[in-house]
Design a protein around this motif. Structure first.
Motif, PDB file in Angstrom:
ATOM      1  N   HIS A   1     -30.729  28.143  33.103  1.00 18.06           N
ATOM      2  CA  HIS A   1     -29.646  29.375  33.446  1.00 18.06           C
ATOM      3  C   HIS A   1     -30.527  30.252  33.859  1.00 18.06           C
ATOM      4  O   HIS A   1     -30.048  31.063  35.050  1.00 18.06           O
ATOM      5  CB  HIS A   1     -29.140  30.035  32.409  1.00 18.06           C
ATOM      6  CG  HIS A   1     -28.194  31.359  32.567  1.00 18.06           C
ATOM      7  ND1 HIS A   1     -27.221  31.403  33.270  1.00 18.06           N
ATOM      8  CD2 HIS A   1     -28.424  32.197  32.267  1.00 18.06           C
ATOM      9  CE1 HIS A   1     -26.690  32.691  33.430  1.00 18.06           C
ATOM     10  NE2 HIS A   1     -27.581  33.395  32.637  1.00 18.06           N
TER      11      HIS A   1
ATOM     12  N   LYS B   1     -31.843  25.021  28.093  1.00 18.59           N
ATOM     13  CA  LYS B   1     -30.763  25.405  28.682  1.00 18.59           C
ATOM     14  C   LYS B   1     -30.726  26.902  29.187  1.00 18.59           C
ATOM     15  O   LYS B   1     -30.458  27.256  30.294  1.00 18.59           O
ATOM     16  CB  LYS B   1     -29.450  25.239  27.901  1.00 18.59           C
ATOM     17  CG  LYS B   1     -28.935  23.645  28.025  1.00 18.59           C
ATOM     18  CD  LYS B   1     -27.841  23.525  27.153  1.00 18.59           C
ATOM     19  CE  LYS B   1     -27.292  22.029  27.068  1.00 18.59           C
ATOM     20  NZ  LYS B   1     -28.496  21.176  26.545  1.00 18.59           N
TER      21      LYS B   1
ATOM     22  N   VAL C   1     -19.371  26.480  33.466  1.00 19.59           N
ATOM     23  CA  VAL C   1     -20.388  27.349  33.362  1.00 19.59           C
ATOM     24  C   VAL C   1     -20.294  27.917  31.832  1.00 19.59           C
ATOM     25  O   VAL C   1     -21.353  27.954  31.220  1.00 19.59           O
ATOM     26  CB  VAL C   1     -20.650  28.382  34.390  1.00 19.59           C
ATOM     27  CG1 VAL C   1     -21.628  29.355  34.065  1.00 19.59           C
ATOM     28  CG2 VAL C   1     -20.845  27.648  35.775  1.00 19.59           C
TER      29      VAL C   1
ATOM     30  N   SER D   1     -31.605  29.819  37.569  1.00 18.49           N
ATOM     31  CA  SER D   1     -30.428  29.963  38.477  1.00 18.49           C
ATOM     32  C   SER D   1     -30.242  31.429  38.444  1.00 18.49           C
ATOM     33  O   SER D   1     -30.073  31.836  40.044  1.00 18.49           O
ATOM     34  CB  SER D   1     -29.180  29.337  37.920  1.00 18.49           C
ATOM     35  OG  SER D   1     -29.251  28.085  37.390  1.00 18.49           O
TER      36      SER D   1
ATOM     37  N   TRP E   1     -23.353  28.205  29.018  1.00 23.26           N
ATOM     38  CA  TRP E   1     -23.765  29.564  28.399  1.00 23.26           C
ATOM     39  C   TRP E   1     -23.850  29.449  26.876  1.00 23.26           C
ATOM     40  O   TRP E   1     -24.614  29.826  26.495  1.00 23.26           O
ATOM     41  CB  TRP E   1     -22.999  30.571  28.980  1.00 23.26           C
ATOM     42  CG  TRP E   1     -23.234  30.946  30.451  1.00 23.26           C
ATOM     43  CD1 TRP E   1     -24.435  30.611  31.530  1.00 23.26           C
ATOM     44  CD2 TRP E   1     -22.474  31.692  31.361  1.00 23.26           C
ATOM     45  NE1 TRP E   1     -23.937  30.917  32.538  1.00 23.26           N
ATOM     46  CE2 TRP E   1     -22.914  31.669  32.533  1.00 23.26           C
ATOM     47  CE3 TRP E   1     -21.212  32.279  30.878  1.00 23.26           C
ATOM     48  CZ2 TRP E   1     -22.347  32.248  33.594  1.00 23.26           C
ATOM     49  CZ3 TRP E   1     -20.824  33.066  32.120  1.00 23.26           C
ATOM     50  CH2 TRP E   1     -21.127  33.048  33.457  1.00 23.26           C
TER      51      TRP E   1
ATOM     52  N   PHE F   1     -23.713  21.645  34.865  1.00 24.78           N
ATOM     53  CA  PHE F   1     -23.969  22.754  35.157  1.00 24.78           C
ATOM     54  C   PHE F   1     -24.854  22.802  36.530  1.00 24.78           C
ATOM     55  O   PHE F   1     -24.651  23.738  37.308  1.00 24.78           O
ATOM     56  CB  PHE F   1     -24.920  23.490  34.011  1.00 24.78           C
ATOM     57  CG  PHE F   1     -25.431  24.982  34.487  1.00 24.78           C
ATOM     58  CD1 PHE F   1     -24.364  26.171  34.326  1.00 24.78           C
ATOM     59  CD2 PHE F   1     -26.705  25.316  34.803  1.00 24.78           C
ATOM     60  CE1 PHE F   1     -25.027  27.331  34.847  1.00 24.78           C
ATOM     61  CE2 PHE F   1     -27.070  26.303  35.261  1.00 24.78           C
ATOM     62  CZ  PHE F   1     -26.127  27.513  35.096  1.00 24.78           C
TER      63      PHE F   1
END
Length: 196
Positions: A123, A119, A106, A126, A110, A61
Motif C-alpha cells: 500500500h 500488505k 481496496v 502505491s 487496507w 489490489f
C-alpha cells in the motif's frame, strides 16, 4: 492434444470474479468456492494460482492499482500541470460502478494491511507513487502560474490524496447503486482554491 492454459489470463479472470463477489457479498462473504464458481472453474483450480484468499486479495489490489495507473497514463498523456492533475484525480475518484467496485477491493486490502507488514508495504509503495505524481503535476502547475496557493506542495499533495482515498471509502460504504456523491464538484472546488 492438451489445452494450452494462459495462466496470466486465468489469474485476471479470477480477479474479475473476486471483484464481482466482493461487490455483492463483501470480503467475508467471498469464499474461494464462490470465486471459483463465479469464474467458471472448479474450486481446486484456484489453488495453483492463489493458495489462499489472502494471496488473491493482494493480487487483486495490485491489479486494481495497475489498472488505475494505466487509465491515468492514458488520460494524462500529453497533459501537464493542473490539467494532468485533474485527469489523474478523475481516474481515482469513484465516479462510476467500475471504480466503486475497485474501492470495494481496496478497502478490505487496507483492513488486512493494518496487521500485515507486507500488505502495508505494498500500500505504501502505491501511495508513494501517487504522491510523487501529484507533486510533479503541482510543480508544473506552479511553473505555469496555475497554482499560487501559499501552502507547501507536500501538504497539498497529502490533502488531495486523503480526499481521493476518503471518496473511495464513502462510495464503497454507500447503499448499492448510488453514484452521485459530488466528488467531481468537490475536486473542482479544491483545485480552484489552489489558484488563490
Amino acid at each position: 492434444m492438451p489445452k494450452i492454459v494462459d495462466h496470466d489470463e486465468r489469474r485476471l479472470e479470477l480477479v474479475d470474479a473476486t471483484w464481482r463477489i466482493i461487490a455483492r457479498h463483501g470480503l467475508e462473504g467471498a469464499t474461494m468456492r464462490d470465486i471459483a464458481m463465479e469464474a467458471g472453474f472448479a474450486n481446486g483450480a484456484l489453488k495453483p494460482y492463489f493458495p489462499t484468499k489472502d494471496t488473491l486479495l493482494e493480487f487483486a489490489f495490485g491489479h486494481v492499482f495497475n489498472r488505475t495507473n494505466k487509465r491515468i497514463a492514458d488520460v494524462t498523456q500529453g497533459k501537464s500541470g493542473l490539467e494532468a492533475l485533474r485527469a489523474f484525480c478523475l481516474e481515482v475518484l469513484p465516479l462510476d460502478e467500475e471504480r466503486i467496485n475497485e474501492a470495494r477491493i481496496v478497502i478490505p486490502f487496507w483492513q488486512k494491511a493494518v496487521n500485515d507488514p507486507r500488505k502495508a508495504e505494498v500500500h505504501q509503495e502505491s501511495m508513494d507513487k501517487w504522491t510523487a505524481d501529484i507533486r510533479r503535476c503541482l510543480a508544473e502547475a506552479r511553473d505555469s502560474g496555475d497554482v499560487r496557493a501559499g501552502v507547501d506542495d507536500a501538504v497539498i499533495a497529502g490533502q488531495l490524496l486523503n480526499m481521493l482515498l476518503g471518496a473511495q471509502i464513502e462510495a464503497a460504504l454507500a447503499p448499492a447503486r448510488r453514484t452521485g456523491f459530488g466528488h467531481a464538484a468537490q475536486l473542482e472546488g479544491f483545485l480552484a482554491l489552489l489558484a488563490k
